[in-house]
Scaffold this motif. Structure first.
Motif, PDB file in Angstrom:
ATOM      1  N   SER A   1      64.176  37.489  62.091  1.00 50.10           N
ATOM      2  CA  SER A   1      62.950  36.706  62.233  1.00 50.10           C
ATOM      3  C   SER A   1      61.747  37.474  61.684  1.00 50.10           C
ATOM      4  O   SER A   1      60.896  36.903  60.979  1.00 50.10           O
ATOM      5  CB  SER A   1      62.742  36.365  63.710  1.00 50.10           C
ATOM      6  N   GLN A   2      61.685  38.752  61.967  1.00 51.86           N
ATOM      7  CA  GLN A   2      60.582  39.564  61.453  1.00 51.86           C
ATOM      8  C   GLN A   2      60.712  39.796  59.948  1.00 51.86           C
ATOM      9  O   GLN A   2      59.717  39.838  59.228  1.00 51.86           O
ATOM     10  CB  GLN A   2      60.487  40.889  62.201  1.00 51.86           C
ATOM     11  N   ARG A   3      61.939  39.931  59.460  1.00 50.89           N
ATOM     12  CA  ARG A   3      62.140  40.040  58.011  1.00 50.89           C
ATOM     13  C   ARG A   3      61.610  38.788  57.313  1.00 50.89           C
ATOM     14  O   ARG A   3      60.914  38.861  56.304  1.00 50.89           O
ATOM     15  CB  ARG A   3      63.630  40.172  57.674  1.00 50.89           C
ATOM     16  N   ARG A   4      61.979  37.633  57.865  1.00 47.95           N
ATOM     17  CA  ARG A   4      61.561  36.365  57.255  1.00 47.95           C
ATOM     18  C   ARG A   4      60.049  36.208  57.289  1.00 47.95           C
ATOM     19  O   ARG A   4      59.455  35.678  56.346  1.00 47.95           O
ATOM     20  CB  ARG A   4      62.253  35.187  57.925  1.00 47.95           C
ATOM     21  N   ALA A   5      59.414  36.695  58.353  1.00 48.68           N
ATOM     22  CA  ALA A   5      57.949  36.625  58.426  1.00 48.68           C
ATOM     23  C   ALA A   5      57.325  37.445  57.299  1.00 48.68           C
ATOM     24  O   ALA A   5      56.357  37.001  56.656  1.00 48.68           O
ATOM     25  CB  ALA A   5      57.470  37.126  59.789  1.00 48.68           C
ATOM     26  N   LEU A   6      57.874  38.612  57.042  1.00 49.62           N
ATOM     27  CA  LEU A   6      57.365  39.446  55.948  1.00 49.62           C
ATOM     28  C   LEU A   6      57.592  38.784  54.591  1.00 49.62           C
ATOM     29  O   LEU A   6      56.696  38.740  53.747  1.00 49.62           O
ATOM     30  CB  LEU A   6      58.040  40.817  55.979  1.00 49.62           C
TER      31      LEU A   6
ATOM     32  N   GLU B   1      55.439  34.350  49.340  1.00 50.25           N
ATOM     33  CA  GLU B   1      55.788  33.060  48.734  1.00 50.25           C
ATOM     34  C   GLU B   1      54.590  32.479  48.003  1.00 50.25           C
ATOM     35  O   GLU B   1      53.494  32.385  48.557  1.00 50.25           O
ATOM     36  CB  GLU B   1      56.294  32.084  49.790  1.00 50.25           C
ATOM     37  N   GLY B   2      54.797  32.139  46.732  1.00 52.96           N
ATOM     38  CA  GLY B   2      53.741  31.548  45.929  1.00 52.96           C
ATOM     39  C   GLY B   2      52.740  32.532  45.356  1.00 52.96           C
ATOM     40  O   GLY B   2      51.792  32.134  44.682  1.00 52.96           O
ATOM     41  N   MET B   3      52.948  33.819  45.597  1.00 49.95           N
ATOM     42  CA  MET B   3      52.036  34.850  45.087  1.00 49.95           C
ATOM     43  C   MET B   3      52.483  35.310  43.701  1.00 49.95           C
ATOM     44  O   MET B   3      53.678  35.402  43.428  1.00 49.95           O
ATOM     45  CB  MET B   3      52.040  36.083  46.000  1.00 49.95           C
ATOM     46  N   THR B   4      51.524  35.627  42.859  1.00 51.83           N
ATOM     47  CA  THR B   4      51.838  36.278  41.583  1.00 51.83           C
ATOM     48  C   THR B   4      52.077  37.759  41.870  1.00 51.83           C
ATOM     49  O   THR B   4      51.731  38.266  42.946  1.00 51.83           O
ATOM     50  CB  THR B   4      50.673  36.139  40.588  1.00 51.83           C
ATOM     51  N   GLU B   5      52.631  38.458  40.885  1.00 55.30           N
ATOM     52  CA  GLU B   5      52.818  39.913  41.025  1.00 55.30           C
ATOM     53  C   GLU B   5      51.477  40.597  41.269  1.00 55.30           C
ATOM     54  O   GLU B   5      51.383  41.516  42.088  1.00 55.30           O
ATOM     55  CB  GLU B   5      53.490  40.503  39.780  1.00 55.30           C
ATOM     56  N   GLU B   6      50.460  40.147  40.567  1.00 57.78           N
ATOM     57  CA  GLU B   6      49.136  40.760  40.705  1.00 57.78           C
ATOM     58  C   GLU B   6      48.572  40.527  42.105  1.00 57.78           C
ATOM     59  O   GLU B   6      48.004  41.438  42.711  1.00 57.78           O
ATOM     60  CB  GLU B   6      48.167  40.211  39.643  1.00 57.78           C
ATOM     61  N   GLN B   7      48.699  39.304  42.614  1.00 60.03           N
ATOM     62  CA  GLN B   7      48.222  39.021  43.966  1.00 60.03           C
ATOM     63  C   GLN B   7      48.992  39.853  44.992  1.00 60.03           C
ATOM     64  O   GLN B   7      48.402  40.417  45.910  1.00 60.03           O
ATOM     65  CB  GLN B   7      48.367  37.528  44.293  1.00 60.03           C
ATOM     66  N   ALA B   8      50.315  39.908  44.831  1.00 61.88           N
ATOM     67  CA  ALA B   8      51.144  40.639  45.790  1.00 61.88           C
ATOM     68  C   ALA B   8      50.833  42.128  45.776  1.00 61.88           C
ATOM     69  O   ALA B   8      50.992  42.807  46.787  1.00 61.88           O
ATOM     70  CB  ALA B   8      52.625  40.404  45.501  1.00 61.88           C
ATOM     71  N   ALA B   9      50.370  42.650  44.647  1.00 56.82           N
ATOM     72  CA  ALA B   9      50.046  44.075  44.536  1.00 56.82           C
ATOM     73  C   ALA B   9      48.599  44.381  44.896  1.00 56.82           C
ATOM     74  O   ALA B   9      48.232  45.548  45.046  1.00 56.82           O
ATOM     75  CB  ALA B   9      50.331  44.570  43.117  1.00 56.82           C
ATOM     76  N   SER B  10      47.784  43.351  45.055  1.00 55.44           N
ATOM     77  CA  SER B  10      46.361  43.592  45.312  1.00 55.44           C
ATOM     78  C   SER B  10      46.130  44.073  46.744  1.00 55.44           C
ATOM     79  O   SER B  10      46.957  43.874  47.630  1.00 55.44           O
ATOM     80  CB  SER B  10      45.551  42.325  45.037  1.00 55.44           C
ATOM     81  N   ARG B  11      44.987  44.716  46.927  1.00 54.75           N
ATOM     82  CA  ARG B  11      44.614  45.273  48.235  1.00 54.75           C
ATOM     83  C   ARG B  11      43.248  44.700  48.605  1.00 54.75           C
ATOM     84  O   ARG B  11      42.217  45.338  48.363  1.00 54.75           O
ATOM     85  CB  ARG B  11      44.607  46.787  48.169  1.00 54.75           C
ATOM     86  N   PRO B  12      43.232  43.497  49.210  1.00 55.68           N
ATOM     87  CA  PRO B  12      41.966  42.820  49.475  1.00 55.68           C
ATOM     88  C   PRO B  12      41.203  43.331  50.709  1.00 55.68           C
ATOM     89  O   PRO B  12      40.122  42.845  50.999  1.00 55.68           O
ATOM     90  CB  PRO B  12      42.394  41.366  49.678  1.00 55.68           C
ATOM     91  N   THR B  13      41.785  44.286  51.405  1.00 60.47           N
ATOM     92  CA  THR B  13      41.118  44.840  52.587  1.00 60.47           C
ATOM     93  C   THR B  13      40.824  46.314  52.328  1.00 60.47           C
ATOM     94  O   THR B  13      41.176  46.859  51.294  1.00 60.47           O
ATOM     95  CB  THR B  13      41.997  44.701  53.846  1.00 60.47           C
TER      96      THR B  13
END
Length: 170
Positions: A22-27, A32-44
C-alpha cells in the motif's frame, strides 16, 4: 488504489505484505502523469524530488532484502555517496527506476512468503545507528519498510502537490 476493506488477507504475513505494498503504491502514484523533468524537480526547500525518492526507496528495499537473505549487495551505495541515491543519473529514467523496483518487490514478496516464520531473524551490519550485534525479525523488517515508505510517501505527496496541486487523498 484499493481500500483496506478490499484487501483483508486474513493472516499476519499477507497483512504485512499488503501494508508494505500500500505504501509502495502511494509512492508510485505520485509520479503518474509527470514528465521526467517534473519528477526530478525540487519545488520545495528540500533536496528531495519524486524520482529521487523512488530511487531511494527501491535501493532501501533491496538493501533490507539482501540483509534478510544474508546475501551480499554489490550495488549497495557507499555512505559517502548516500546523496546520489536521491538523484537519477543521466542514464536513468523514472520507468527504469520503477522497473528496477518491480524486480525488487517481486523478490521481496517471494522471499517473505518462503521464510518459515516471521520470527526468523537476521543480523544487522555494524553501523553507528544499529545496536552492536543486533538481530531483527522478518516481521520487524516489514514494519520498518512500512515506516520508511510511509515517511517518503508523505514527502512525495507534498512535492506532487507543490508541482501541480494534485493531492493524494483527494
Amino acid at each position: 488504489m484499493a481500500h483496506m476493506s478490499d484487501e483483508v488477507p486474513g493472516d499476519e504475513r499477507a497483512t504485512l505484505l499488503v501494508f508494505v505494498d500500500s505504501q509502495r503504491r502511494a509512492l508510485r502514484a505520485t509520479v503518474e502523469g509527470m514528465t521526467e523533468e517534473q519528477a526530478a524537480s525540487r519545488p520545495t526547500v528540500s533536496e528531495l524530488s519524486l524520482s529521487g525518492l523512488l530511487k531511494h526507496v527501491a535501493e532501501v528495499e533491496l538493501n533490507w532484502l539482501r540483509m534478510a537473505q544474508q546475501r551480499p549487495n554489490p550495488s549497495r551505495r557507499a555512505q559517502e555517496d548516500w546523496a546520489g541515491g536521491f538523484r537519477l543519473t543521466e542514464e536513468e529514467s523514472v520507468p527504469d527506476v520503477l522497473a528496477f523496483w518491480d524486480g525488487v518487490v517481486a523478490e521481496t514478496e517471494a522471499f517473505i512468503r518462503s521464510v518459515p516464520s516471521l520470527d526468523d531473524t537476521f543480523p544487522l551490519p555494524p553501523a553507528p545507528w544499529f545496536p552492536q550485534d543486533a538481530k531483527v525479525s522478518m516481521r520487524w523488517m516489514l514494519l520498518h519498510l512500512v515506516r520508511e515508505f510511509a515517511r517518503h510517501a508523505g514527502h512525495a505527496d507534498i512535492i506532487r502537490e507543490s508541482l501541480d496541486g494534485t493531492k493524494a487523498m483527494g
